[in-house]
Design a protein around this motif. Structure first.
Motif, PDB file in Angstrom:
ATOM      1  N   ALA A 805      12.181  15.961 -10.240  1.00 32.56           N
ATOM      2  CA  ALA A 805      12.098  14.530 -10.500  1.00 32.56           C
ATOM      3  C   ALA A 805      12.973  14.138 -11.691  1.00 32.56           C
ATOM      4  CB  ALA A 805      10.638  14.129 -10.748  1.00 32.56           C
ATOM      5  N   GLU A 806      12.960  14.997 -12.702  1.00 32.72           N
ATOM      6  CA  GLU A 806      13.773  14.703 -13.901  1.00 32.72           C
ATOM      7  C   GLU A 806      15.256  14.772 -13.579  1.00 32.72           C
ATOM      8  OE1 GLU A 806      14.084  13.467 -17.814  1.00 32.72           O
ATOM      9  OE2 GLU A 806      12.245  13.791 -16.631  1.00 32.72           O
ATOM     10  N   ILE A 807      15.651  15.799 -12.845  1.00 37.77           N
ATOM     11  CA  ILE A 807      17.073  15.947 -12.494  1.00 37.77           C
ATOM     12  C   ILE A 807      17.528  14.793 -11.609  1.00 37.77           C
ATOM     13  CG2 ILE A 807      18.714  17.381 -11.223  1.00 37.77           C
ATOM     14  CD1 ILE A 807      17.167  19.825 -12.226  1.00 37.77           C
ATOM     15  N   LYS A 808      16.649  14.400 -10.678  1.00 36.99           N
ATOM     16  CA  LYS A 808      17.003  13.297  -9.798  1.00 36.99           C
ATOM     17  C   LYS A 808      17.234  12.017 -10.589  1.00 36.99           C
ATOM     18  CE  LYS A 808      15.344  10.846  -5.703  1.00 36.99           C
ATOM     19  NZ  LYS A 808      14.240  10.712  -4.718  1.00 36.99           N
ATOM     20  N   PHE A 809      16.387  11.786 -11.593  1.00 37.80           N
ATOM     21  CA  PHE A 809      16.566  10.585 -12.412  1.00 37.80           C
ATOM     22  C   PHE A 809      17.874  10.654 -13.223  1.00 37.80           C
ATOM     23  CE2 PHE A 809      16.089   8.527 -16.552  1.00 37.80           C
ATOM     24  CZ  PHE A 809      15.886   7.219 -16.145  1.00 37.80           C
ATOM     25  N   ILE A 810      18.161  11.861 -13.753  1.00 37.83           N
ATOM     26  CA  ILE A 810      19.385  12.020 -14.568  1.00 37.83           C
ATOM     27  C   ILE A 810      20.619  11.772 -13.726  1.00 37.83           C
ATOM     28  CG2 ILE A 810      20.790  13.703 -15.831  1.00 37.83           C
ATOM     29  CD1 ILE A 810      18.132  14.969 -16.776  1.00 37.83           C
ATOM     30  N   ILE A 811      20.609  12.329 -12.505  1.00 40.09           N
ATOM     31  CA  ILE A 811      21.781  12.203 -11.643  1.00 40.09           C
ATOM     32  C   ILE A 811      21.978  10.766 -11.197  1.00 40.09           C
ATOM     33  CG2 ILE A 811      22.744  12.891  -9.419  1.00 40.09           C
ATOM     34  CD1 ILE A 811      21.438  15.616  -9.821  1.00 40.09           C
TER      35      ILE A 811
END
Length: 891
Positions: A805-811
């Motif tokens: 979820a965190e990586i998806k938000f960052i990307i």
């Protein structure tokens, strides 16, 4: 010294109808007429109708102090500008006391060790300390390890100061010296017999000129003037005595002189003195000074008058001292005139007249002589700056089979012709012209000049080994100043560095934007008064990231401050990078602004051949340079020869003509010639320079008739001189020191162009920036992983899901606002009631219902703005619910 305002009084007081006569006095105690004649001739030579001078001379008995006193008072009554002192030591000291009291400068031309800097006098005779150093260097050059010092009187002992210093036991310089004083009278044989028995073979002699010839005769009679004996004579009048009896004894006799008596100015001075002596003696003394008999004191008398008159003229003095022996005060301008004398420099019969800080003549040059069978020969020179410099060139005798020795022969040496033609071959007639023709015909034995060795000339005559190597190059005007560039501020960095700098700026800005989204610490509560916000804001938006890096580059800073360790690390590396780059830029910009750029019309021979600026060029007509282009098979050189052949008006008859045309502002002309000649010219002509490198390699040689027996020994001598470095020193002397050389030595000292910094100069700081950025990324990832791990354990959720979820938000990179997925609702802890939780839930629902009815204006707001507004209104609703809850609890 320039005229000052105080001299106006004297200028105004000049006689209205002509210049007043200026008197200079002299006390002559030589017992004859020679000193008076020399002084009078010197005064007459400087006198003119516009500026007349007169000699006031009083003759006295040698050594009579009372007569010297009366003579001084008599001279002072003539309103003199100065007084030339008597030669006797006792009379000199008495007269000097009067001169000191009245501050009337006294001029000395004899050796006097009693003279000191406190005297109101100046002495043109060489300083005894420096004079003794010259002989110390002569002895050192001869390699004497033992010698006998022979002197006449105790007054001459100070002239051995530097000689005695040769004995330095601490430094390991052990020299055996024996000191012998000659007895009074004219019989020195007993002392010379003692010296002979001592076994000493080397003698340093210092005695009066009147005694020197007698001493040498008696030394010859005693038997200490054979092949194994060596003499060094310190008396500077060594050349004036009759040396013929000592030419063939075999002894090496060395002396010194300050001037060559054969010079025309010296001979004219001698003739004038003899004419004046004959006049004063009523023709009783027809020849007081022989053709070779001018002493140093007489020559110094002339130089002293020249110097004194030059000082008087420089100060514009019109009135003399106006003091007498009865005056109570001294001459107001006496000390000023004396100081001016000590600072002046002129060229006289005895060379450069120059004084040191103590007012002593320490700067002088002497010739070192040796007595040969054919007469006196100059073997070296000496001065305080260069020391002993040998000038004699020894050419060994040719003793090869079938040839005769060069020793004792006379040769005709050709150094130049009136038409300046060295020699070229006429292919139609097969004959040579110029110097070559005269050497081949036997009208000259040698041609010694800047004669280039070529294949054609080598077939016609013999050449020695080259004594100087050279090549053809270009003589052209010095580059002009380039007008300043409007965009010169870009110059400190090369285009490559500017490109890398722009890339680093964009890269670090994007990196900060990425790190800001990765690092948990960069997500901050936008409303500190709300304890549990539903969204977090990030200051490193795309615009803010670029603004932060730009502010650092321009050293202006910004309101943005990194919070997380990773962003701080990246920011620090960027600050370090900008510190180095800005400092390098500033330093190199200063160089570009202070160093004048030069415009080079041509830099190589290719530029000259292409002729982009309508430059005409040529070479010396019939010379080796033109022949080089004619015979060359290089297409470029053939093209240049065709141009010069089609334009004979660009060919010159002499090198000096080519120099004049190259310097001319009316003609855009380049001259092709040998590099050595160009080197000589550019040392004296500061508006021309050598352009480009050498087009070929060749040498100068001495030409002689074919199959000459002297070729081999002369070639060997040239090679020996080259190995010893003497030819190089001679070239430096005559190219850069003598005859105006060195005038342009510092002309181009600051002409080096500033160069832009390339990547090789600053590449290291880019590497440091890249390494620091990499560490910042690793640190940010580590921070993010630690934060996700803590959340997953606290909220009891999957670490992988949370990471995804965190990586998806960052990307996604869509917003600078981040929703809080896991919130801890505030309550009363263990004492909290379910009611409060229900109230909180109701409050949330109420807030959500209020937000479900968008206004028309909200529909026109962008998605990003709606998201931000929604987050902030939601947080405000939560806060209002908490306030209502708090109000109920209080009641």
């Amino acid at each position: 010294m320039h005229c000052k305002s105080q001299w106006l009084v004297f200028i105004i007081s000049c006689v209205a109808y002509g210049k007043a006569q200026k008197n200079i006095g002299a006390i002559c105690d030589d017992g004859g007429f020679v000193l008076e004649a020399a002084f009078t001739v010197a005064i007459e030579s400087v006198s003119s109708e516009d500026d007349p001078y007169e000699a006031k001379v009083v003759r006295t008995t040698p050594g009579d102090v009372l007569e010297a006193h009366n003579a001084m008072c008599s001279v002072l009554e003539g309103n003199v500008f100065g007084v030339f002192a008597p030669t006797n030591e006792k009379a000199l000291k008495h007269v000097q006391s009067i001169s000191d009291y009245l501050e009337v400068p006294q001029i000395l031309v004899d050796q006097s060790v009693a003279h000191n800097r406190n005297w109101s006098a100046i002495n043109l005779y060489p300083n005894h300390v420096t004079y003794s150093q010259a002989f110390a260097d002569i002895i050192d050059n001869k390699g004497w390890e033992e010698f006998t010092i022979i002197y006449e009187g105790a007054e001459l002992l100070p002239f051995f100061d530097a000689i005695f210093a040769l004995q330095d036991l601490e430094a390991g310089n052990e020299v055996l010296m024996t000191v012998v004083q000659l007895p009074d009278g004219d019989d020195f044989r007993s002392h010379l017999q003692t010296i002979k028995k001592s076994g000493s073979l080397n003698y340093l002699v210092n005695c009066r000129r009147e005694t020197l010839e007698t001493f040498l005769q008696q030394a010859q009679q005693v038997g200490i003037m054979s092949d194994e004996h060596s003499y060094v004579i310190m008396n500077p009048d060594f050349q004036t005595i009759d040396l013929d009896p000592f030419k063939y004894g075999g002894s090496n006799i060395t002396g010194v002189r300050f001037f060559d008596p054969s010079v025309e100015a010296i001979q004219n001075y001698i003739k004038s003195i003899n004419a004046k002596v004959a006049e004063l003696s009523e023709d009783q003394i027809p020849e007081a000074v022989t053709e070779n008999g001018l002493t140093l004191s007489l020559a110094l008398m002339y130089d002293a008058v020249m110097l004194y008159v030059a000082a008087v003229k420089a100060m514009a003095l019109e009135d003399g001292s106006s003091v007498t022996c009865e005056s109570g005060t001294g001459w107001a301008f006496g000390s000023t005139l004396l100081n001016n004398l000590k600072t002046m420099e002129i060229e006289g019969l005895t060379g450069l007249i120059k004084f040191d800080d103590d007012g002593l003549r320490s700067y002088f040059e002497i010739e070192i002589l040796e007595l040969m069978a054919h007469g006196i020969e100059t073997v070296a020179t000496w001065n305080i700056e260069e020391g002993y410099k040998e000038t004699r060139v020894i050419i060994p005798a040719a003793e090869v089979e079938g040839s005769e020795s060069m020793k004792g022969k006379h040769f005709i040496v050709l150094t130049a012709l009136a038409d300046g033609v060295y020699g070229s071959l006429d292919k139609k007639t097969g004959k040579w012209n110029g110097m070559m023709e005269k050497v081949m015909d036997g009208r000259a034995d040698f041609a010694i000049t800047d004669l280039t060795i070529t294949a054609a000339r080598q077939k016609a005559v013999d050449f020695t080994s080259p004594f100087m190597n050279l090549g053809i190059t270009i003589l052209y005007k010095k580059p002009t100043k380039q007008p300043p560039d409007l965009f010169s501020f870009i110059s400190p960095f090369s285009l490559e560095v500017w490109g890398w700098l722009a890339g680093a700026y964009v890269g670090v800005s994007l990196l900060l934007f990425l790190l800001g989204r990765i690092a948990p610490e960069e997500w901050q509560n936008p409303y500190p008064c709300i304890e549990e916000p539903e969204t977090l804001d990030n200051q490193f938006t795309m615009a803010n990231s670029f603004w932060f890096t730009l502010g650092s580059v321009l050293t202006q800073g910004s309101e943005i401050a990194p919070i997380a360790v990773s962003t701080r690390m990246a920011g620090s590396m960027w600050w370090f990078f900008t510190l180095i780059m800005v400092s390098s830029y500033t330093a190199n910009l200063a160089a570009f602004l202070t160093v004048e750029a030069k415009f080079y019309a041509i830099k190589t021979v290719q530029d000259l051949a292409n002729n982009p600026y309508d430059i005409t060029y040529g070479a010396k007509k019939g010379g080796a340079t033109l022949g080089f282009f004619k015979e060359s098979d290089n297409l470029l050189y053939q093209k240049m020869y065709q141009y010069m052949d089609e334009h004979p008006e660009y060919q010159t008859s002499t090198n000096d003509e080519g120099l004049a045309r190259a310097k001319s502002t009316e003609e855009n002309y380049a001259f092709l010639m040998e590099s050595t000649s160009i080197e000589y010219m550019v040392e004296r002509n500061c508006d021309v320079a050598q352009v480009g490198g050498l087009l070929d390699s060749k040498g100068y040689g001495i030409a002689m008739k074919k199959n000459s027996p002297f070729r081999q020994p002369m070639s060997e001598s040239i090679l020996q001189l080259q190995e010893e470095g003497k030819l190089t020193r001679m070239k430096d002397k005559w190219w850069k020191e003598k005859r105006g050389g060195g005038a342009c030595a510092d002309d181009d000292a600051s002409s080096a162009e500033a160069q832009p910094l390339v990547l090789a100069n600053v590449g290291g700081v880019f590497i440091v920036l890249a390494a620091g950025s990499g560490l910042a990324v690793i640190c940010a990832i580590f921070e993010m992983l630690v934060d996700i791990w803590l959340i997953s354990h606290r909220e009891n959720v999957s670490f992988i899901e949370e990471l995804k979820a965190e990586i998806k938000f960052i990307i996604s990179g869509s917003s600078d606002t981040k929703p809080v997925r896991h919130r801890e609702l505030s309550g009363s802890g263990s004492g909290g009631s379910k009611k409060s939780k229900v109230e909180d839930e109701e409050s949330h629902k109420e807030a959500e219902n209020n937000l479900n009815a968008p206004t028309p204006s909200e529909r026109s707001v962008s998605h990003h703005s709606r998201h931000t507004l929604h987050s902030r209104r939601q947080s405000n609703a939560v806060q209002m619910a908490r306030m209502r809850k708090f109000s109920k609890a209080t009641y």
